[in-house]
Scaffold this motif. Structure first.
Motif, mmCIF file in Angstrom:
data_model
loop_
_atom_site.group_PDB
_atom_site.id
_atom_site.type_symbol
_atom_site.label_atom_id
_atom_site.label_comp_id
_atom_site.label_asym_id
_atom_site.label_seq_id
_atom_site.Cartn_x
_atom_site.Cartn_y
_atom_site.Cartn_z
ATOM 1 N N UNK A 182 0.829 -1.205 0.000
ATOM 2 C CA UNK A 182 0.000 0.000 0.000
ATOM 3 C C UNK A 182 0.863 1.255 0.000
ATOM 4 N N UNK A 183 2.052 1.169 0.587
ATOM 5 C CA UNK A 183 2.969 2.304 0.576
ATOM 6 C C UNK A 183 3.484 2.560 -0.830
ATOM 7 N N UNK A 184 3.811 1.509 -1.549
ATOM 8 C CA UNK A 184 4.379 1.663 -2.893
ATOM 9 C C UNK A 184 3.329 1.598 -3.987
ATOM 10 N N UNK A 185 2.058 1.439 -3.610
ATOM 11 C CA UNK A 185 0.986 1.176 -4.577
ATOM 12 C C UNK A 185 1.370 -0.002 -5.468
ATOM 13 N N UNK A 186 1.719 -1.101 -4.763
ATOM 14 C CA UNK A 186 2.125 -2.356 -5.401
ATOM 15 C C UNK A 186 3.273 -2.158 -6.388
ATOM 16 N N UNK A 187 4.187 -1.289 -6.013
ATOM 17 C CA UNK A 187 5.396 -1.072 -6.804
ATOM 18 C C UNK A 187 5.300 0.047 -7.819
ATOM 19 N N UNK A 188 4.092 0.556 -8.089
ATOM 20 C CA UNK A 188 3.941 1.579 -9.126
ATOM 21 C C UNK A 188 4.726 2.845 -8.809
ATOM 22 N N UNK A 189 4.745 3.234 -7.523
ATOM 23 C CA UNK A 189 5.411 4.483 -7.164
ATOM 24 C C UNK A 189 6.929 4.359 -7.133
ATOM 25 N N UNK A 190 7.445 3.151 -7.233
ATOM 26 C CA UNK A 190 8.891 2.950 -7.206
ATOM 27 C C UNK A 190 9.468 2.692 -8.602
ATOM 28 N N UNK A 191 8.624 2.636 -9.578
ATOM 29 C CA UNK A 191 9.069 2.321 -10.934
ATOM 30 C C UNK A 191 9.943 3.440 -11.494
ATOM 31 N N UNK A 192 11.054 3.031 -12.140
ATOM 32 C CA UNK A 192 11.972 3.962 -12.803
ATOM 33 C C UNK A 192 12.593 4.971 -11.832
ATOM 34 N N UNK A 193 12.819 4.553 -10.595
ATOM 35 C CA UNK A 193 13.451 5.411 -9.599
ATOM 36 C C UNK A 193 14.604 4.660 -8.942
ATOM 37 N N UNK A 194 15.573 5.414 -8.453
ATOM 38 C CA UNK A 194 16.602 4.823 -7.617
ATOM 39 C C UNK A 194 16.057 4.734 -6.195
ATOM 40 N N UNK B 224 -20.543 6.268 1.726
ATOM 41 C CA UNK B 224 -19.241 6.192 2.388
ATOM 42 C C UNK B 224 -18.167 5.969 1.327
ATOM 43 N N UNK B 225 -17.135 6.802 1.286
ATOM 44 C CA UNK B 225 -16.099 6.625 0.257
ATOM 45 C C UNK B 225 -15.450 5.237 0.324
ATOM 46 N N UNK B 226 -14.962 4.795 -0.801
ATOM 47 C CA UNK B 226 -14.257 3.520 -0.862
ATOM 48 C C UNK B 226 -12.937 3.607 -0.109
ATOM 49 N N UNK B 227 -12.452 2.448 0.324
ATOM 50 C CA UNK B 227 -11.126 2.422 0.935
ATOM 51 C C UNK B 227 -10.078 2.801 -0.101
ATOM 52 N N UNK B 228 -9.084 3.542 0.319
ATOM 53 C CA UNK B 228 -7.997 3.939 -0.578
ATOM 54 C C UNK B 228 -6.900 2.887 -0.483
ATOM 55 N N UNK B 229 -6.962 1.909 -1.315
ATOM 56 C CA UNK B 229 -5.979 0.824 -1.264
ATOM 57 C C UNK B 229 -5.682 0.338 -2.665
ATOM 58 N N UNK C 10 -10.682 -1.658 12.150
ATOM 59 C CA UNK C 10 -10.627 -1.980 10.732
ATOM 60 C C UNK C 10 -11.980 -1.784 10.066
ATOM 61 N N UNK C 11 -11.966 -1.459 8.780
ATOM 62 C CA UNK C 11 -13.196 -1.280 8.021
ATOM 63 C C UNK C 11 -13.009 -0.252 6.933
ATOM 64 N N UNK C 12 -13.990 -0.137 6.051
ATOM 65 C CA UNK C 12 -13.815 0.769 4.918
ATOM 66 C C UNK C 12 -13.811 2.239 5.328
ATOM 67 N N UNK C 13 -14.321 2.543 6.523
ATOM 68 C CA UNK C 13 -14.354 3.915 7.029
ATOM 69 C C UNK C 13 -12.968 4.440 7.364
ATOM 70 N N UNK C 14 -11.990 3.533 7.581
ATOM 71 C CA UNK C 14 -10.747 3.904 8.258
ATOM 72 C C UNK C 14 -9.827 4.772 7.411
ATOM 73 N N UNK C 15 -9.787 4.561 6.095
ATOM 74 C CA UNK C 15 -8.796 5.299 5.306
ATOM 75 C C UNK C 15 -9.102 6.789 5.264
ATOM 76 N N UNK C 16 -10.387 7.156 5.279
ATOM 77 C CA UNK C 16 -10.712 8.576 5.330
ATOM 78 C C UNK C 16 -10.296 9.183 6.669
ATOM 79 N N UNK C 17 -10.389 8.415 7.742
ATOM 80 C CA UNK C 17 -9.915 8.887 9.047
ATOM 81 C C UNK C 17 -8.415 9.127 8.995
#
Length: 539
Positions: free
Chosen positions: A276-288, A534-539, A381-388
């Motif tokens: 979730x930190x790397x968005x499954x590797x997408x945010x680390x692509x083509x970076x050192x 209720x907004x979707x979880x951001x994951x 835990x639950x879908x409410x949590x990411x907005x919090x």
């Protein structure tokens, strides 16, 4: 020293480790030990309503204080009731000692007998056996040593038939060098500094393993002119820094996500780089990627960095800064034109709230300002949590408790109680879902009442299991099986000895926040939500 009973020696051995608070539930295998801890060792026992709840309380206590959390339960079903909690503690790398009773060794057909070693192993927690009445002090010391060094719960198994036996007692404490201060050196360090020095758009990411290195990391970021971001578990670490873009990954704002995509080098301190930190590797692509961590298993879990340094975060940040100065490397300029207000503003979607319900995002934005600022923030835990997580602030990472290690619901209120016991002078604000509260919160809310904690529970009640509700809708299926007609949570909170308030509108929420200012004891605020709003979880 004259001989004493084993149950007394266990209590004394625990107290020798400067433990003054123990959580849990008593049974026939641990009640005399608990009594001795309280009456003879001047300890405090915090009784839970459910065994797993006591373990979770000890885990939150460990997280917010930085000490070893201690819990105790009896044998058999009491231990099986701790399995989810122990797994959560393992995933969260929390140092906890669970003093677990065991059935008498001379009665293998005892009704409550179970192979507790094998049971504990399934969770990933460590196991220590109380070997004999004569080895109590060393066995307890080993459990505490391992909890600190291995950064996970350790279960000390205590046979019930030992308790009234007598033995000599000589307290033992095994010293733990918890701050090894490893300094990176060699070719890998040189390569890392080269990558950082040549970066035009460097970004620094810090996780929970770097929260003690805040000042050193900020000094490096200022020198590099690099934005700062954190993982979820390090939320609040860089509060008030002008280039803090908050949480990195799927929980970031769209503008911050774009900025992360522009970075050409990410320097990661104390984070295992979760999907979730790397968005499954997408945010680390083509970076050192430069990764610094004292824990070798944190390196290369999901992706392997270009430079991996098994080293202390603070010392390494200072070392890198020193060599940048020696080489007279110029700042990158990456932060010079950043608009931090834009980068940290989470968007607000359209309102589609049904009559008789309150808009969740609007409610969160109001509560961010209205709730006490010196709060400890806890989430179930639950879908409410990411907005919090995205919209509610915390003073620092030690004031943030998220029960997300095992993907379970129903763990939040127990950990909120543990945090409240650790911080008796601070308000604890817990956000829970309706399903999570029914599963694990309802049986411990009265525990908070009995303890007189300054606890504010906000229940996001959409009358549904939200994640499942969304999946049914996504498949164009009837979601009714995921919907529930719960009792009034506000009424339940009042019945359990607290103050319960139901909120269906912004006017009612404002009135509830007025009552927060004059609160006495635990409060429960039930937000009546539209499950389709209720907004979707951001994951």
């Amino acid at each position: 020293m004259p001989q004493s009973h084993v149950y007394q020696n266990i209590a004394r051995a625990v107290a020798a480790h400067k433990v003054d608070t123990m959580f849990g539930l008593m049974g026939d295998a641990n009640l005399f030990m608990v009594d001795s801890f309280v009456r003879e060792c001047d300890g405090r026992f915090v009784p839970a309503a459910y065994e797993g709840g006591g373990v979770l309380m000890a885990m939150a206590f460990a997280h917010v204080t930085g000490k070893v959390g201690v819990a105790t339960v009896t044998h058999g079903p009491a231990v099986t009731n701790c399995i989810t909690a122990l797994t959560e503690g393992v995933r969260g790398h929390l140092p906890v000692v669970l003093l677990a009773g065991d059935t008498p060794q001379d009665n293998p057909r005892h009704l409550q007998s179970i192979d507790q070693r094998e049971l504990v192993k399934t969770t990933g927690a460590g196991f220590e056996q109380l070997r004999s009445p004569a080895t109590v002090a060393m066995d307890v010391a080993r459990a505490f040593y391992r909890a600190q060094v291995e950064r996970r719960p350790i279960v000390l198994n205590m046979p019930a038939d030992f308790m009234w036996q007598e033995a000599d007692f000589d307290p033992k404490v095994l010293n733990v060098f918890t701050d090894p201060g490893d300094v990176a050196e060699g070719d890998t360090l040189d390569q890392a500094i080269g990558m950082i020095a040549s970066a035009r758009r460097p970004l620094i990411l810090a996780g929970s393993g770097a929260i003690n290195a805040r000042d050193e990391i900020i000094a490096l970021a200022d020198r590099l002119e690099a934005p700062l971001a954190t993982t979820l578990m390090a939320k609040g670490l860089f509060n008030d820094h002008p280039y803090n873009i908050d949480i990195f990954g799927t929980l970031s704002t769209p503008a911050a996500y774009d900025l992360m995509g522009q970075a050409d080098c990410i320097i990661c301190f104390g984070t295992g780089l979760h999907d979730f930190t790397t968005d499954r590797g997408k945010l680390m692509k083509d970076k050192r990627i430069v990764q610094i961590d004292t824990e070798p298993t944190a390196i290369g879990g999901t992706l392997h960095p270009d430079a991996a340094l098994i080293a202390d975060a603070g010392h390494t940040a200072k070392t890198i800064l020193y060599w940048l100065d020696e080489a007279e490397i110029a700042g990158s300029g990456f932060t010079r034109d950043l608009d931090i207000d834009v980068l940290t503003a989470h968007p607000v979607g359209p309102k589609t709230t049904s009559e008789g319900c309150i808009n969740y995002v609007e409610a969160l934005q109001f509560m961010e300002e209205a709730l006490p600022k010196d709060r400890v923030l806890a989430t179930d835990g639950g879908r409410f949590m990411t907005e919090v997580w995205c919209r509610m602030s915390v003073p620092d990472p030690r004031h943030f408790v998220a029960t997300v290690g095992f993907g379970s619901i129903g763990l939040g209120l127990q950990e909120a109680i543990g945090a409240g016991v650790a911080y008796p002078d601070k308000p604890v604000v817990l956000f829970s879902g309706d399903g999570g509260f029914m599963m694990g919160g309802i049986n411990e809310f009265n525990t908070a009442v009995r303890l007189g904690l300054d606890l504010i529970v906000v229940i996001a009640n959409d009358s549904a299991y939200g994640a499942e509700h969304i999946q049914f809708l996504d498949r164009k299926m009837d979601p009714s099986l995921s919907e529930f007609h719960w009792p009034s949570f506000a009424a339940v909170g009042t019945a359990l000895g607290g103050t319960g308030i139901e909120v269906r509108s912004m006017d009612e929420l404002k009135a509830a926040m007025d009552q927060v200012q004059t609160r006495k004891g635990p409060m429960l605020i039930e937000l009546k939500l539209d499950p389709n709003d209720v907004p979707r979880m951001r994951a």
